[in-house]
Design a protein around this motif. Structure first.
Motif, PDB file in Angstrom:
ATOM      1  N   PRO A 160      59.124   4.623  63.274  1.00 36.95           N
ATOM      2  CA  PRO A 160      57.904   5.267  63.779  1.00 36.95           C
ATOM      3  C   PRO A 160      56.745   5.210  62.801  1.00 36.95           C
ATOM      4  O   PRO A 160      55.585   5.152  63.207  1.00 36.95           O
ATOM      5  CB  PRO A 160      58.356   6.719  64.014  1.00 36.95           C
ATOM      6  N   LEU A 161      57.058   5.216  61.501  1.00 38.54           N
ATOM      7  CA  LEU A 161      56.007   5.199  60.488  1.00 38.54           C
ATOM      8  C   LEU A 161      55.359   3.825  60.370  1.00 38.54           C
ATOM      9  O   LEU A 161      54.324   3.682  59.716  1.00 38.54           O
ATOM     10  CB  LEU A 161      56.571   5.622  59.136  1.00 38.54           C
ATOM     11  N   ARG A 162      55.957   2.805  61.000  1.00 40.52           N
ATOM     12  CA  ARG A 162      55.362   1.471  60.974  1.00 40.52           C
ATOM     13  C   ARG A 162      54.747   1.107  62.321  1.00 40.52           C
ATOM     14  O   ARG A 162      54.279  -0.018  62.504  1.00 40.52           O
ATOM     15  CB  ARG A 162      56.429   0.434  60.586  1.00 40.52           C
ATOM     16  N   PRO A 164      51.732   1.452  64.924  1.00 40.16           N
ATOM     17  CA  PRO A 164      50.318   1.843  64.791  1.00 40.16           C
ATOM     18  C   PRO A 164      49.943   3.081  65.600  1.00 40.16           C
ATOM     19  O   PRO A 164      49.145   3.900  65.135  1.00 40.16           O
ATOM     20  CB  PRO A 164      49.561   0.607  65.282  1.00 40.16           C
ATOM     21  N   ILE A 165      50.505   3.242  66.791  1.00 40.70           N
ATOM     22  CA  ILE A 165      50.161   4.399  67.625  1.00 40.70           C
ATOM     23  C   ILE A 165      50.675   5.687  66.980  1.00 40.70           C
ATOM     24  O   ILE A 165      49.956   6.693  66.901  1.00 40.70           O
ATOM     25  CB  ILE A 165      50.730   4.230  69.046  1.00 40.70           C
ATOM     26  N   THR A 166      51.901   5.655  66.508  1.00 40.53           N
ATOM     27  CA  THR A 166      52.471   6.839  65.871  1.00 40.53           C
ATOM     28  C   THR A 166      51.742   7.166  64.572  1.00 40.53           C
ATOM     29  O   THR A 166      51.464   8.336  64.279  1.00 40.53           O
ATOM     30  CB  THR A 166      53.962   6.619  65.584  1.00 40.53           C
ATOM     31  N   VAL A 167      51.411   6.145  63.803  1.00 38.13           N
ATOM     32  CA  VAL A 167      50.702   6.366  62.541  1.00 38.13           C
ATOM     33  C   VAL A 167      49.343   6.996  62.794  1.00 38.13           C
ATOM     34  O   VAL A 167      48.938   7.953  62.112  1.00 38.13           O
ATOM     35  CB  VAL A 167      50.547   5.047  61.765  1.00 38.13           C
ATOM     36  N   GLY A 168      48.615   6.490  63.786  1.00 38.05           N
ATOM     37  CA  GLY A 168      47.315   7.068  64.123  1.00 38.05           C
ATOM     38  C   GLY A 168      47.435   8.527  64.519  1.00 38.05           C
ATOM     39  O   GLY A 168      46.613   9.361  64.120  1.00 38.05           O
ATOM     40  N   SER A 169      48.467   8.841  65.314  1.00 37.66           N
ATOM     41  CA  SER A 169      48.672  10.222  65.752  1.00 37.66           C
ATOM     42  C   SER A 169      48.999  11.139  64.574  1.00 37.66           C
ATOM     43  O   SER A 169      48.436  12.231  64.441  1.00 37.66           O
ATOM     44  CB  SER A 169      49.810  10.278  66.781  1.00 37.66           C
ATOM     45  N   LEU A 170      49.910  10.697  63.703  1.00 35.23           N
ATOM     46  CA  LEU A 170      50.320  11.530  62.577  1.00 35.23           C
ATOM     47  C   LEU A 170      49.169  11.750  61.598  1.00 35.23           C
ATOM     48  O   LEU A 170      48.991  12.859  61.079  1.00 35.23           O
ATOM     49  CB  LEU A 170      51.501  10.884  61.862  1.00 35.23           C
ATOM     50  N   LEU A 171      48.375  10.709  61.348  1.00 36.65           N
ATOM     51  CA  LEU A 171      47.245  10.865  60.441  1.00 36.65           C
ATOM     52  C   LEU A 171      46.225  11.853  60.999  1.00 36.65           C
ATOM     53  O   LEU A 171      45.677  12.688  60.268  1.00 36.65           O
ATOM     54  CB  LEU A 171      46.583   9.511  60.185  1.00 36.65           C
ATOM     55  N   GLY A 172      45.973  11.765  62.308  1.00 36.75           N
ATOM     56  CA  GLY A 172      45.045  12.711  62.931  1.00 36.75           C
ATOM     57  C   GLY A 172      45.542  14.136  62.823  1.00 36.75           C
ATOM     58  O   GLY A 172      44.767  15.060  62.545  1.00 36.75           O
ATOM     59  N   LEU A 173      46.850  14.335  63.039  1.00 35.56           N
ATOM     60  CA  LEU A 173      47.430  15.669  62.932  1.00 35.56           C
ATOM     61  C   LEU A 173      47.350  16.195  61.507  1.00 35.56           C
ATOM     62  O   LEU A 173      46.986  17.356  61.276  1.00 35.56           O
ATOM     63  CB  LEU A 173      48.886  15.633  63.396  1.00 35.56           C
TER      64      LEU A 173
END
Length: 305
Positions: A160-162, A164-173
């Protein structure tokens, strides 16, 4: 009620434009894959980062979310059990589960929450649930399913950390939780790029409708009926019952039921295209559930409002 029709009309127009581009041969199958790739790798992560950046995270921890989760869990469990009995491919089973449980909370849920429920913030909890729990789980399962070799546990857990969609979501959170105010020079370009996400999804979907088999002809009626029936009927019914048991008031019951009755999200089609699993099922489930959502939503509002 005008917000419901406005949301559906906007989606229909952009999908129609995608069909027109395919019909006039401006965009072919390769172009459709490019649109989907841009939405998956660039525009969607940017959109989700900006969306979560401005979310009221306190709304996540409410009983409304518990009722919505109950509906998602019920429909997802039924889909997985059926897939297990039929011994279906893991990747297709994941897409089928998303078709029956992953709602269009973004470009359709926002106007419905604002104009039907009177509070656009009501959609934030389901957005976060899908972006931070359902989507990472589904993408991880799909990554494993399409891999030609058995992946080590460490790589599976870090997949999940690789993405792009999940990374964008986690960074926003993370930025939202930190309380840091990002400068406009950072947020504005991301918002501009994120603005491509929904149009790119819808255009790619329209191209697929025109170039592929007509809806209902590329997938069995039983599979399509199960996905759409679970999404539009079972999920809101379970959410309503769960809300009653939790003691939600009438306004909250209306909110969780309407939100749970939203159709399958367009990005399910983007994900299916990206992994080449259940593409026609995703396309047809989105098409039929989007049409069916109109009378279902009107019926729910008439009964509960």
């Amino acid at each position: 009620m005008s917000g419901v029709f406005a949301g559906f009309a906007t989606i229909a127009v952009v999908i129609g434009l995608g069909m027109l581009l395919a019909h006039t041969r401006v965009v072919d199958a390769n172009g459709q894959r490019v649109l989907s790739a841009v939405a998956f790798y660039l525009a969607s992560p940017a959109l989700l980062f900006v969306t979560l950046l401005g979310s009221d995270l306190g709304r996540v921890f409410s009983l409304n979310v518990v009722a919505i989760v109950a509906g998602v869990a019920a429909t997802g469990a039924v889909t997985l059990v059926v897939a297990r009995v039929r011994r279906e491919d893991v990747g297709r089973s994941v897409i089928a589960t998303l078709c029956s449980s992953y709602c269009n909370a973004g470009n359709l849920g926002l106007p419905i929450a604002a104009y039907v429920l009177g509070d656009a913030a009501l959609i934030a909890p389901v957005l976060l649930l899908q972006l931070l729990v359902l989507q990472p789980l589904a993408l991880t399962a799909l990554d494993v399913a399409v891999s030609p070799v058995r992946l080590p546990l460490g790589r599976v857990l870090t997949r999940p950390l690789r993405n792009p969609i999940t990374v964008g979501s986690l960074l926003g959170l993370l930025v939202a939780l930190s309380g840091v105010a990002l400068p406009d020079a950072v947020v504005d370009p991301l918002a501009l790029v994120g603005g491509m996400a929904v149009p790119a999804m819808l255009l790619a979907y329209g191209v697929s409708l025109r170039l592929g088999p007509l809806p209902g002809r590329g997938v069995s009626a039983g599979d399509l009926g199960l996905a759409v029936g679970l999404k539009l009927l079972a999920q809101p019914a379970v959410a309503y019952v769960a809300g009653r048991l939790l003691g939600l008031d009438d306004a909250a019951l209306l909110a969780v039921t309407v939100i749970s009755a939203l159709p399958t999200a367009q990005n399910v089609f983007v994900i299916a295209t990206r992994y080449d699993r259940g593409v026609l099922l995703a396309r047809d489930a989105i098409f039929v559930s989007t049409l069916g959502c109109v009378p279902v939503t009107i019926g729910v509002v008439a009964l509960l409002a």
